[in-house]
Design a protein around this motif. Sequence first.
Motif, PDB file in Angstrom:
ATOM      1  N   SER A  24       0.812  -1.224   0.000  1.00  0.00           N
ATOM      2  CA  SER A  24       0.000   0.000   0.000  1.00  0.00           C
ATOM      3  C   SER A  24       0.844   1.272   0.000  1.00  0.00           C
ATOM      4  N   TYR A  25       2.141   1.146   0.308  1.00  0.00           N
ATOM      5  CA  TYR A  25       3.042   2.306   0.292  1.00  0.00           C
ATOM      6  C   TYR A  25       3.842   2.390  -1.012  1.00  0.00           C
ATOM      7  N   GLY A  26       3.534   1.494  -1.959  1.00  0.00           N
ATOM      8  CA  GLY A  26       4.179   1.539  -3.270  1.00  0.00           C
ATOM      9  C   GLY A  26       5.476   0.765  -3.373  1.00  0.00           C
TER      10      GLY A  26
ATOM     11  N   SER B  17       3.593  -6.138   5.483  1.00  0.00           N
ATOM     12  CA  SER B  17       2.856  -5.005   4.928  1.00  0.00           C
ATOM     13  C   SER B  17       1.498  -5.478   4.410  1.00  0.00           C
ATOM     14  N   MET B  18       0.709  -4.547   3.870  1.00  0.00           N
ATOM     15  CA  MET B  18      -0.593  -4.868   3.273  1.00  0.00           C
ATOM     16  C   MET B  18      -0.540  -4.592   1.779  1.00  0.00           C
TER      17      MET B  18
ATOM     18  N   GLU C 153      -0.165  -5.000  14.323  1.00  0.00           N
ATOM     19  CA  GLU C 153      -1.273  -4.921  13.372  1.00  0.00           C
ATOM     20  C   GLU C 153      -0.828  -4.409  12.007  1.00  0.00           C
ATOM     21  N   LEU C 154      -1.339  -5.075  10.973  1.00  0.00           N
ATOM     22  CA  LEU C 154      -1.107  -4.658   9.592  1.00  0.00           C
ATOM     23  C   LEU C 154      -2.350  -3.959   9.076  1.00  0.00           C
ATOM     24  N   GLY C 155      -2.168  -2.935   8.250  1.00  0.00           N
ATOM     25  CA  GLY C 155      -3.290  -2.225   7.651  1.00  0.00           C
ATOM     26  C   GLY C 155      -2.815  -1.390   6.472  1.00  0.00           C
ATOM     27  N   LYS C 156      -3.775  -0.941   5.657  1.00  0.00           N
ATOM     28  CA  LYS C 156      -3.408  -0.201   4.456  1.00  0.00           C
ATOM     29  C   LYS C 156      -2.695   1.094   4.778  1.00  0.00           C
ATOM     30  N   THR C 157      -3.020   1.683   5.935  1.00  0.00           N
ATOM     31  CA  THR C 157      -2.364   2.930   6.324  1.00  0.00           C
ATOM     32  C   THR C 157      -1.226   2.706   7.317  1.00  0.00           C
ATOM     33  N   LYS C 158      -1.022   1.452   7.662  1.00  0.00           N
ATOM     34  CA  LYS C 158       0.076   1.137   8.576  1.00  0.00           C
ATOM     35  C   LYS C 158       1.388   1.062   7.794  1.00  0.00           C
TER      36      LYS C 158
ATOM     37  N   PRO D 280       4.828  -0.177   6.479  1.00  0.00           N
ATOM     38  CA  PRO D 280       5.500  -1.484   6.419  1.00  0.00           C
ATOM     39  C   PRO D 280       6.690  -1.536   7.371  1.00  0.00           C
ATOM     40  N   PHE D 281       6.981  -2.708   7.901  1.00  0.00           N
ATOM     41  CA  PHE D 281       8.098  -2.873   8.827  1.00  0.00           C
ATOM     42  C   PHE D 281       8.713  -4.250   8.633  1.00  0.00           C
ATOM     43  N   SER D 282       9.842  -4.476   9.250  1.00  0.00           N
ATOM     44  CA  SER D 282      10.530  -5.766   9.127  1.00  0.00           C
ATOM     45  C   SER D 282      11.060  -6.196  10.481  1.00  0.00           C
TER      46      SER D 282
END
Length: 286
Positions: free
Chosen positions: A183-185, A217-218, A244-249, A251-253
């Motif tokens: 969702s972040y491209g 990520s989502m 929690e994962l979400g479209k506005t969350k 991304p992380f690793s």
Amino acid sequence: MNKTNRITLIAAALGAAATVSAAFVGSSYGQQKFQKNLQNSIEEITGDNNTVNINNMDGFIKEYQNLMVSNDRYAKQLKDTVKELDELKEQMGDTPIFKFRDLRLSVDGEEVSLNSKKSMAIIDGREYFDKSFIDSLLGSDRSLTIKEDGAYVGKIIQDKTDLKNKRVVDSHGVDFPDSETDSYGNTYVNAIEFQESDSFVTFNLNEEYSLLKCGFSMEENAYSDVTGYIVIKADDKVVYTSSELGKTKKPFSETDIAINNCMLLTVEYHSESHGYGIVSDAVIYN
């Protein structure tokens, strides 16, 4: 001056010249200069073989003394250089200093049967043990294996590899797309896409890996109100639960997730409604 005294004086002068010439090894130029001065100092022998004229004897003696001092300095430098070379030779010599020892082995007070002949070597102060000695020390259920540039106790550990390249034992509602965009491209070529609210995939790792690294990520087409989370299990034991994962969350690793050399590794996605969760760049290693 009588003939006997003449011969004695000449012999003394030439003897001194020979002594200085031989001793003055530090400078060929100084030696040549001294010989020239000596030639000028003993200028001529005239008369009826009873008269000897020697010019500048004081200069001759002074020159001799100066050269002896110079010779001492060169001799000291030579001695110091030889000493340094000997020290370097000892440190960098082609032939190491080593010796062997015969060691018996006792573990917890119990004697272990093994060939103790030359079981230990000491090379340049470092101690080395025979492989059979190490195997006996480890016990019957473990051993030492040398493979390429690694030493392994027990099972041989594998190099890092992509999780998606391991054999899939079971799965539900997952896909391995050639590329996936979140969702972040961000676009991933190594991704697992979870398409349903409760989907999973199980890999066979054959007890060869201890750690996992991956991103979360989502998917870009996820609904705005959809959230979910990832659970990782090592042989059915939960070892990691994501935030929690979400479209506005964002991304992380995570790195160094302990999977404890499990046989089966399961990655689960859980959501109340839809899928769209992504696990990206998953690598297993030790």
